[in-house]
Motif scaffolding. Structure first.
Motif, PDB file in Angstrom:
ATOM      1  N   THR A 138     -15.543 -12.529 -15.320  1.00  0.00           N
ATOM      2  CA  THR A 138     -15.729 -12.817 -13.944  1.00  0.00           C
ATOM      3  C   THR A 138     -14.496 -13.049 -12.976  1.00  0.00           C
ATOM      4  O   THR A 138     -13.649 -12.532 -12.375  1.00  0.00           O
ATOM      5  CB  THR A 138     -16.825 -13.364 -13.588  1.00  0.00           C
ATOM      6  N   LEU A 139     -13.690 -14.053 -13.815  1.00  0.00           N
ATOM      7  CA  LEU A 139     -12.456 -14.089 -12.919  1.00  0.00           C
ATOM      8  C   LEU A 139     -11.685 -12.913 -12.923  1.00  0.00           C
ATOM      9  O   LEU A 139     -10.716 -12.545 -12.071  1.00  0.00           O
ATOM     10  CB  LEU A 139     -11.987 -15.197 -13.427  1.00  0.00           C
ATOM     11  N   LEU A 140     -11.374 -11.884 -13.677  1.00  0.00           N
ATOM     12  CA  LEU A 140     -10.791 -11.509 -14.090  1.00  0.00           C
ATOM     13  C   LEU A 140     -10.957  -9.857 -13.071  1.00  0.00           C
ATOM     14  O   LEU A 140      -9.843  -9.513 -12.239  1.00  0.00           O
ATOM     15  CB  LEU A 140     -10.767 -10.189 -15.501  1.00  0.00           C
ATOM     16  N   ALA A 141     -12.411  -9.983 -13.052  1.00  0.00           N
ATOM     17  CA  ALA A 141     -12.675  -9.072 -11.506  1.00  0.00           C
ATOM     18  C   ALA A 141     -12.099  -9.349 -10.967  1.00  0.00           C
ATOM     19  O   ALA A 141     -11.935  -8.710  -9.566  1.00  0.00           O
ATOM     20  CB  ALA A 141     -14.611  -8.277 -12.084  1.00  0.00           C
ATOM     21  N   GLU A 142     -12.781  -9.974 -10.081  1.00  0.00           N
ATOM     22  CA  GLU A 142     -12.330 -11.473  -8.918  1.00  0.00           C
ATOM     23  C   GLU A 142     -11.169 -10.993  -8.567  1.00  0.00           C
ATOM     24  O   GLU A 142     -10.190 -10.179  -7.589  1.00  0.00           O
ATOM     25  CB  GLU A 142     -12.743 -12.500  -8.999  1.00  0.00           C
ATOM     26  N   LEU A 143      -9.827 -11.015 -10.186  1.00  0.00           N
ATOM     27  CA  LEU A 143      -8.617 -11.143  -9.279  1.00  0.00           C
ATOM     28  C   LEU A 143      -8.116  -9.562  -9.190  1.00  0.00           C
ATOM     29  O   LEU A 143      -7.242  -9.156  -8.933  1.00  0.00           O
ATOM     30  CB  LEU A 143      -7.621 -12.165 -10.995  1.00  0.00           C
ATOM     31  N   LYS A 144      -8.702  -8.293 -10.488  1.00  0.00           N
ATOM     32  CA  LYS A 144      -8.845  -6.955  -9.989  1.00  0.00           C
ATOM     33  C   LYS A 144      -9.143  -6.884  -8.586  1.00  0.00           C
ATOM     34  O   LYS A 144      -8.072  -5.796  -7.989  1.00  0.00           O
ATOM     35  CB  LYS A 144      -9.391  -6.281 -10.725  1.00  0.00           C
ATOM     36  N   ASN A 145      -9.885  -7.240  -8.159  1.00  0.00           N
ATOM     37  CA  ASN A 145     -10.048  -6.713  -6.555  1.00  0.00           C
ATOM     38  C   ASN A 145      -8.967  -7.302  -5.860  1.00  0.00           C
ATOM     39  O   ASN A 145      -8.711  -6.474  -4.939  1.00  0.00           O
ATOM     40  CB  ASN A 145     -11.439  -7.528  -6.242  1.00  0.00           C
ATOM     41  N   GLN A 146      -8.849  -8.853  -5.679  1.00  0.00           N
ATOM     42  CA  GLN A 146      -7.624  -8.523  -4.861  1.00  0.00           C
ATOM     43  C   GLN A 146      -5.828  -8.200  -5.090  1.00  0.00           C
ATOM     44  O   GLN A 146      -6.136  -8.323  -4.171  1.00  0.00           O
ATOM     45  CB  GLN A 146      -6.985 -10.614  -4.927  1.00  0.00           C
ATOM     46  N   TYR A 147      -6.237  -8.304  -5.707  1.00  0.00           N
ATOM     47  CA  TYR A 147      -4.902  -6.958  -6.159  1.00  0.00           C
ATOM     48  C   TYR A 147      -5.054  -5.661  -5.661  1.00  0.00           C
ATOM     49  O   TYR A 147      -4.346  -4.943  -5.054  1.00  0.00           O
ATOM     50  CB  TYR A 147      -4.553  -6.920  -7.771  1.00  0.00           C
ATOM     51  N   ALA A 148      -6.433  -5.428  -5.762  1.00  0.00           N
ATOM     52  CA  ALA A 148      -6.624  -4.220  -4.874  1.00  0.00           C
ATOM     53  C   ALA A 148      -6.123  -3.930  -3.581  1.00  0.00           C
ATOM     54  O   ALA A 148      -6.134  -3.366  -2.826  1.00  0.00           O
ATOM     55  CB  ALA A 148      -8.286  -3.446  -5.203  1.00  0.00           C
ATOM     56  N   SER A 149      -7.149  -4.959  -3.187  1.00  0.00           N
ATOM     57  CA  SER A 149      -6.723  -5.415  -1.440  1.00  0.00           C
ATOM     58  C   SER A 149      -5.538  -5.544  -0.785  1.00  0.00           C
ATOM     59  O   SER A 149      -5.093  -5.455   0.245  1.00  0.00           O
ATOM     60  CB  SER A 149      -7.795  -6.627  -1.316  1.00  0.00           C
ATOM     61  N   ALA A 150      -4.759  -6.561  -1.648  1.00  0.00           N
ATOM     62  CA  ALA A 150      -3.561  -6.803  -1.559  1.00  0.00           C
ATOM     63  C   ALA A 150      -2.469  -5.856  -1.488  1.00  0.00           C
ATOM     64  O   ALA A 150      -1.208  -5.483  -0.980  1.00  0.00           O
ATOM     65  CB  ALA A 150      -2.892  -7.723  -3.056  1.00  0.00           C
ATOM     66  N   LYS A 151      -3.108  -4.485  -1.927  1.00  0.00           N
ATOM     67  CA  LYS A 151      -2.486  -3.495  -2.685  1.00  0.00           C
ATOM     68  C   LYS A 151      -1.785  -2.808  -0.720  1.00  0.00           C
ATOM     69  O   LYS A 151      -1.149  -2.175  -0.110  1.00  0.00           O
ATOM     70  CB  LYS A 151      -2.627  -2.603  -3.663  1.00  0.00           C
ATOM     71  N   LEU A 152      -3.334  -2.864  -0.564  1.00  0.00           N
ATOM     72  CA  LEU A 152      -3.470  -2.364   0.975  1.00  0.00           C
ATOM     73  C   LEU A 152      -2.880  -3.147   1.834  1.00  0.00           C
ATOM     74  O   LEU A 152      -3.033  -2.963   3.343  1.00  0.00           O
ATOM     75  CB  LEU A 152      -4.758  -1.777   1.288  1.00  0.00           C
ATOM     76  N   ARG A 153      -3.066  -4.321   2.005  1.00  0.00           N
ATOM     77  CA  ARG A 153      -3.003  -5.497   3.375  1.00  0.00           C
ATOM     78  C   ARG A 153      -1.339  -5.455   3.406  1.00  0.00           C
ATOM     79  O   ARG A 153      -1.532  -5.363   5.185  1.00  0.00           O
ATOM     80  CB  ARG A 153      -3.525  -7.057   2.981  1.00  0.00           C
ATOM     81  N   PRO A 154      -0.919  -5.219   3.472  1.00  0.00           N
ATOM     82  CA  PRO A 154       0.332  -5.115   3.990  1.00  0.00           C
ATOM     83  C   PRO A 154       0.796  -4.043   4.357  1.00  0.00           C
ATOM     84  O   PRO A 154       1.272  -3.766   5.948  1.00  0.00           O
ATOM     85  CB  PRO A 154       1.249  -4.765   2.500  1.00  0.00           C
ATOM     86  N   VAL A 155      -0.045  -2.654   4.807  1.00  0.00           N
ATOM     87  CA  VAL A 155       0.182  -2.036   5.725  1.00  0.00           C
ATOM     88  C   VAL A 155      -0.622  -1.969   6.710  1.00  0.00           C
ATOM     89  O   VAL A 155      -0.015  -2.081   7.578  1.00  0.00           O
ATOM     90  CB  VAL A 155      -0.609  -0.749   4.908  1.00  0.00           C
ATOM     91  N   SER A 156      -1.477  -2.808   6.767  1.00  0.00           N
ATOM     92  CA  SER A 156      -2.653  -3.289   8.026  1.00  0.00           C
ATOM     93  C   SER A 156      -1.274  -4.460   8.439  1.00  0.00           C
ATOM     94  O   SER A 156      -1.998  -4.819  10.077  1.00  0.00           O
ATOM     95  CB  SER A 156      -4.117  -3.142   7.495  1.00  0.00           C
ATOM     96  N   ILE A 157      -1.238  -5.490   7.756  1.00  0.00           N
ATOM     97  CA  ILE A 157      -0.772  -6.497   8.777  1.00  0.00           C
ATOM     98  C   ILE A 157       0.379  -5.715   9.069  1.00  0.00           C
ATOM     99  O   ILE A 157       0.998  -6.077  10.274  1.00  0.00           O
ATOM    100  CB  ILE A 157      -0.078  -7.615   7.365  1.00  0.00           C
ATOM    101  N   LYS A 158       1.204  -4.682   8.435  1.00  0.00           N
ATOM    102  CA  LYS A 158       2.299  -4.548   9.505  1.00  0.00           C
ATOM    103  C   LYS A 158       1.999  -3.839  10.793  1.00  0.00           C
ATOM    104  O   LYS A 158       2.929  -3.835  11.961  1.00  0.00           O
ATOM    105  CB  LYS A 158       3.168  -3.254   8.332  1.00  0.00           C
ATOM    106  N   GLN A 159       1.507  -3.170  10.154  1.00  0.00           N
ATOM    107  CA  GLN A 159       0.511  -1.713  11.959  1.00  0.00           C
ATOM    108  C   GLN A 159       0.300  -3.174  12.834  1.00  0.00           C
ATOM    109  O   GLN A 159       0.434  -2.401  14.099  1.00  0.00           O
ATOM    110  CB  GLN A 159      -0.673  -1.426  11.455  1.00  0.00           C
ATOM    111  N   ARG A 160      -0.380  -4.513  12.272  1.00  0.00           N
ATOM    112  CA  ARG A 160      -0.747  -4.957  13.341  1.00  0.00           C
ATOM    113  C   ARG A 160       0.232  -5.760  14.347  1.00  0.00           C
ATOM    114  O   ARG A 160       0.350  -6.090  15.213  1.00  0.00           O
ATOM    115  CB  ARG A 160      -2.005  -5.840  13.161  1.00  0.00           C
ATOM    116  N   LEU A 161       0.863  -5.971  13.353  1.00  0.00           N
ATOM    117  CA  LEU A 161       2.428  -6.608  14.095  1.00  0.00           C
ATOM    118  C   LEU A 161       2.940  -5.761  14.579  1.00  0.00           C
ATOM    119  O   LEU A 161       3.205  -6.368  15.302  1.00  0.00           O
ATOM    120  CB  LEU A 161       3.165  -7.291  12.618  1.00  0.00           C
ATOM    121  N   SER A 162       2.807  -4.539  14.778  1.00  0.00           N
ATOM    122  CA  SER A 162       3.499  -3.644  15.889  1.00  0.00           C
ATOM    123  C   SER A 162       2.990  -3.344  16.796  1.00  0.00           C
ATOM    124  O   SER A 162       3.708  -3.617  18.098  1.00  0.00           O
ATOM    125  CB  SER A 162       4.015  -2.021  14.633  1.00  0.00           C
TER     126      SER A 162
END
Length: 218
Positions: A138-162
């Protein structure tokens, strides 16, 4: 974390006597507090020189200014949280990693049996290990989901920052500090409060996004 930023509010107001009988003066001032805005709203509500329509419009502006300040406070609290993650490594990802390591250590430490070990004890340990495996999965699945989200999150953050930086730049331009000639003193002040508190909200959002970006694990 509180941040008070000083800058001029209204650069010009309409000529002539204000429509209200309130002792209201518009001048360069700090960003208004929620208490000050609520106080002004009460003063306006009791004014005999403003129409119900004007009072309603002013009240809506005051509510918007308060909403901006409340959102700014929330965003600065989130920025503090991200900053603590940066300083202490206390992110959700790190917590999950620690829990996985702990399960691994506990499981490894218990796998020592000999011929004299009672069967009941072996079975009990087997059940415990199965439970640990289920938790680890369960923890590993949650960890994988967080990593998947983290890969996309910087892009959306940078767009909003702009976008936030663009809005701040526009709000800081001279044309956004002019006051319409038909504005009363009350409306000049209320609109300047909305503008100034919105700028404060954008500044706090920029800080929050920058801190979040720095706190991401990847």
């Amino acid at each position: 974390m509180a941040l008070i930023i000083y800058f001029s509010t209204v650069t010009s107001i309409a000529n002539g006597k204000p429509k209200t009988d309130l002792p209201l003066v518009v001048s360069s001032s700090p960003i208004p507090s929620i208490n000050l805005i609520n106080s002004r709203n009460q003063e306006i509500a009791s004014s005999s020189s403003l129409s119900d329509s004007e009072k309603k419009s002013l009240s809506a502006l005051y509510r918007q200014a308060i909403s901006n300040l409340e959102l700014a406070t929330t965003q600065r609290k989130k920025a503090d949280t991200f900053n603590q993650i940066i300083l202490n490594g206390t992110s959700q990802t790190e917590r999950l990693k620690r829990e996985l390591r702990l399960i691994e250590e506990q499981s490894s430490a218990s796998l020592f049996f000999d011929k004299k070990t009672p069967l009941s004890e072996v079975e009990q340990e087997l059940h415990r290990l199965k439970a640990d495996v289920a938790v680890a999965e369960t923890l590993l699945a949650e960890l994988k989901n967080q990593y998947a989200s983290a890969k996309l999150r910087p892009v959306s953050i940078k767009q909003r920052l702009s976008e936030v930086k663009r809005q701040l730049s526009e709000l800081s331009s001279p044309q956004n500090h002019t006051t319409s000639v038909d504005n009363t003193v009350e409306f000049s002040e209320a609109k300047s409060w909305v503008r100034d508190t919105f700028k404060e909200q954008l500044r706090s959002e920029r800080l929050m996004l920058e801190q979040e970006l720095s706190s991401l694990p990847i």
